[in-house]
Scaffold this motif. Structure first.
Motif, PDB file in Angstrom:
ATOM      1  N   GLY A  54      49.224   2.257  81.185  1.00 38.34           N
ATOM      2  CA  GLY A  54      50.673   2.389  81.124  1.00 38.34           C
ATOM      3  C   GLY A  54      51.157   3.800  80.852  1.00 38.34           C
ATOM      4  N   ARG A  55      50.332   4.608  80.225  1.00 39.71           N
ATOM      5  CA  ARG A  55      50.732   5.996  79.954  1.00 39.71           C
ATOM      6  C   ARG A  55      50.855   6.798  81.248  1.00 39.71           C
ATOM      7  N   SER A  56      50.117   6.415  82.260  1.00 37.89           N
ATOM      8  CA  SER A  56      50.263   7.045  83.578  1.00 37.89           C
ATOM      9  C   SER A  56      51.643   6.717  84.145  1.00 37.89           C
ATOM     10  N   ASP A  57      52.080   5.485  83.952  1.00 36.60           N
ATOM     11  CA  ASP A  57      53.418   5.086  84.406  1.00 36.60           C
ATOM     12  C   ASP A  57      54.496   5.852  83.658  1.00 36.60           C
ATOM     13  N   ILE A  58      54.281   6.088  82.355  1.00 34.73           N
ATOM     14  CA  ILE A  58      55.233   6.874  81.553  1.00 34.73           C
ATOM     15  C   ILE A  58      55.385   8.265  82.165  1.00 34.73           C
ATOM     16  N   TYR A  59      54.270   8.878  82.515  1.00 33.04           N
ATOM     17  CA  TYR A  59      54.282  10.214  83.109  1.00 33.04           C
ATOM     18  C   TYR A  59      55.067  10.205  84.420  1.00 33.04           C
ATOM     19  N   SER A  60      54.758   9.249  85.276  1.00 26.81           N
ATOM     20  CA  SER A  60      55.441   9.175  86.576  1.00 26.81           C
ATOM     21  C   SER A  60      56.928   8.906  86.407  1.00 26.81           C
ATOM     22  N   LEU A  61      57.279   8.039  85.482  1.00 26.85           N
ATOM     23  CA  LEU A  61      58.689   7.764  85.209  1.00 26.85           C
ATOM     24  C   LEU A  61      59.397   9.018  84.698  1.00 26.85           C
ATOM     25  N   ALA A  62      58.720   9.800  83.872  1.00 22.44           N
ATOM     26  CA  ALA A  62      59.305  11.049  83.381  1.00 22.44           C
ATOM     27  C   ALA A  62      59.549  12.024  84.531  1.00 22.44           C
ATOM     28  N   LEU A  63      58.654  12.046  85.503  1.00 23.04           N
ATOM     29  CA  LEU A  63      58.867  12.898  86.676  1.00 23.04           C
ATOM     30  C   LEU A  63      60.102  12.443  87.461  1.00 23.04           C
ATOM     31  N   VAL A  64      60.260  11.149  87.611  1.00 20.78           N
ATOM     32  CA  VAL A  64      61.438  10.618  88.304  1.00 20.78           C
ATOM     33  C   VAL A  64      62.704  10.984  87.526  1.00 20.78           C
ATOM     34  N   ALA A  65      62.683  10.799  86.218  1.00 21.63           N
ATOM     35  CA  ALA A  65      63.850  11.134  85.391  1.00 21.63           C
ATOM     36  C   ALA A  65      64.164  12.623  85.477  1.00 21.63           C
ATOM     37  N   PHE A  66      63.145  13.463  85.391  1.00 21.94           N
ATOM     38  CA  PHE A  66      63.338  14.914  85.490  1.00 21.94           C
ATOM     39  C   PHE A  66      64.016  15.259  86.803  1.00 21.94           C
ATOM     40  N   ASN A  67      63.552  14.648  87.875  1.00 22.36           N
ATOM     41  CA  ASN A  67      64.141  14.887  89.196  1.00 22.36           C
ATOM     42  C   ASN A  67      65.590  14.412  89.237  1.00 22.36           C
ATOM     43  N   MET A  68      65.862  13.284  88.625  1.00 18.31           N
ATOM     44  CA  MET A  68      67.243  12.784  88.595  1.00 18.31           C
ATOM     45  C   MET A  68      68.146  13.732  87.794  1.00 18.31           C
ATOM     46  N   PHE A  69      67.635  14.252  86.690  1.00 18.78           N
ATOM     47  CA  PHE A  69      68.427  15.147  85.840  1.00 18.78           C
ATOM     48  C   PHE A  69      68.694  16.498  86.494  1.00 18.78           C
ATOM     49  N   THR A  70      67.678  17.059  87.147  1.00 16.69           N
ATOM     50  CA  THR A  70      67.763  18.447  87.612  1.00 16.69           C
ATOM     51  C   THR A  70      67.830  18.609  89.129  1.00 16.69           C
ATOM     52  N   GLY A  71      67.453  17.582  89.859  1.00 13.07           N
ATOM     53  CA  GLY A  71      67.399  17.701  91.311  1.00 13.07           C
ATOM     54  C   GLY A  71      66.104  18.286  91.817  1.00 13.07           C
ATOM     55  N   THR A  72      65.152  18.484  90.910  1.00 12.71           N
ATOM     56  CA  THR A  72      63.852  19.049  91.280  1.00 12.71           C
ATOM     57  C   THR A  72      62.790  18.525  90.317  1.00 12.71           C
ATOM     58  N   LEU A  73      61.550  18.861  90.582  1.00 11.98           N
ATOM     59  CA  LEU A  73      60.456  18.465  89.701  1.00 11.98           C
ATOM     60  C   LEU A  73      60.073  19.618  88.779  1.00 11.98           C
ATOM     61  N   PRO A  74      59.396  19.334  87.649  1.00 16.42           N
ATOM     62  CA  PRO A  74      59.089  20.382  86.670  1.00 16.42           C
ATOM     63  C   PRO A  74      57.925  21.298  87.039  1.00 16.42           C
ATOM     64  N   PHE A  75      57.396  21.132  88.235  1.00 20.74           N
ATOM     65  CA  PHE A  75      56.319  21.993  88.722  1.00 20.74           C
ATOM     66  C   PHE A  75      56.719  22.548  90.083  1.00 20.74           C
ATOM     67  N   PRO A  76      57.526  23.612  90.093  1.00 20.55           N
ATOM     68  CA  PRO A  76      57.970  24.172  91.371  1.00 20.55           C
ATOM     69  C   PRO A  76      56.767  24.581  92.221  1.00 20.55           C
ATOM     70  N   SER A  77      56.813  24.233  93.489  1.00 17.04           N
ATOM     71  CA  SER A  77      55.716  24.568  94.386  1.00 17.04           C
ATOM     72  C   SER A  77      56.205  24.508  95.828  1.00 17.04           C
ATOM     73  N   ARG A  78      55.413  25.094  96.694  1.00 21.19           N
ATOM     74  CA  ARG A  78      55.749  25.070  98.122  1.00 21.19           C
ATOM     75  C   ARG A  78      55.116  23.887  98.834  1.00 21.19           C
ATOM     76  N   THR A  79      54.015  23.372  98.267  1.00 23.10           N
ATOM     77  CA  THR A  79      53.306  22.267  98.914  1.00 23.10           C
ATOM     78  C   THR A  79      52.954  21.193  97.890  1.00 23.10           C
ATOM     79  N   SER A  80      52.631  20.019  98.383  1.00 23.46           N
ATOM     80  CA  SER A  80      52.191  18.931  97.502  1.00 23.46           C
ATOM     81  C   SER A  80      50.914  19.318  96.774  1.00 23.46           C
ATOM     82  N   GLN A  81      50.024  20.004  97.474  1.00 22.28           N
ATOM     83  CA  GLN A  81      48.762  20.416  96.860  1.00 22.28           C
ATOM     84  C   GLN A  81      49.010  21.375  95.690  1.00 22.28           C
TER      85      GLN A  81
END
Length: 98
Positions: A27-54
Motif C-alpha cells: 500500500g505504500r507504493s499506492d501512497i507514493y503514486s497518489l502523491a504524484l497524482v496530487a502533486f500534478n493536480m496542485f501544480t500542473g506538473t510532476l515533482p521530477f522535471p524531465s524531458r522523457t519518461s526514462q
C-alpha cells in the motif's frame, strides 16, 4: 486477470521507486503514486522535471522531489501540506505513511 507476479502494468510517470526496480510493493507504493497524482493536480506538473519518461524514472530513483513552491512559486503553499507531500513521496517506503 490483468496483473500477475513479475509483470509490470502502470503508467511509468506515476510508479513508485520500488515498483520501477521490481521490488515487492504494498500500500505504500499506492501512497507514493497518489502523491504524484496530487502533486500534478496542485501544480500542473510532476515533482521530477524531465524531458522523457526514462529521465523521470531515473530521477525518482536518485533525486529528491521538487517542492510545491519550486514547481509553482506563485501560490502560498501551507507548510503542513508540503510536509505531507514530502513524507508521501519519500523514496524509502518505510518513511512513507503506512
Amino acid at each position: 486477470k490483468v496483473t500477475r507476479t513479475g509483470f509490470v502494468i502502470g503508467t511509468p510517470e506515476y510508479m513508485s521507486p520500488e515498483q520501477l526496480v521490481g521490488d515487492p510493493v504494498d500500500g505504500r507504493s499506492d501512497i507514493y503514486s497518489l502523491a504524484l497524482v496530487a502533486f500534478n493536480m496542485f501544480t500542473g506538473t510532476l515533482p521530477f522535471p524531465s524531458r522523457t519518461s526514462q529521465e523521470a524514472m531515473i530521477a525518482r530513483l536518485t533525486q529528491t522531489p521538487k517542492t510545491l513552491a519550486e514547481m509553482r512559486g506563485d501560490f502560498p503553499w501551507p507548510p503542513k501540506l508540503q510536509e505531507v507531500m514530502d513524507r508521501a513521496l519519500a523514496r524509502d517506503p518505510n518513511e512513507r505513511y503506512a
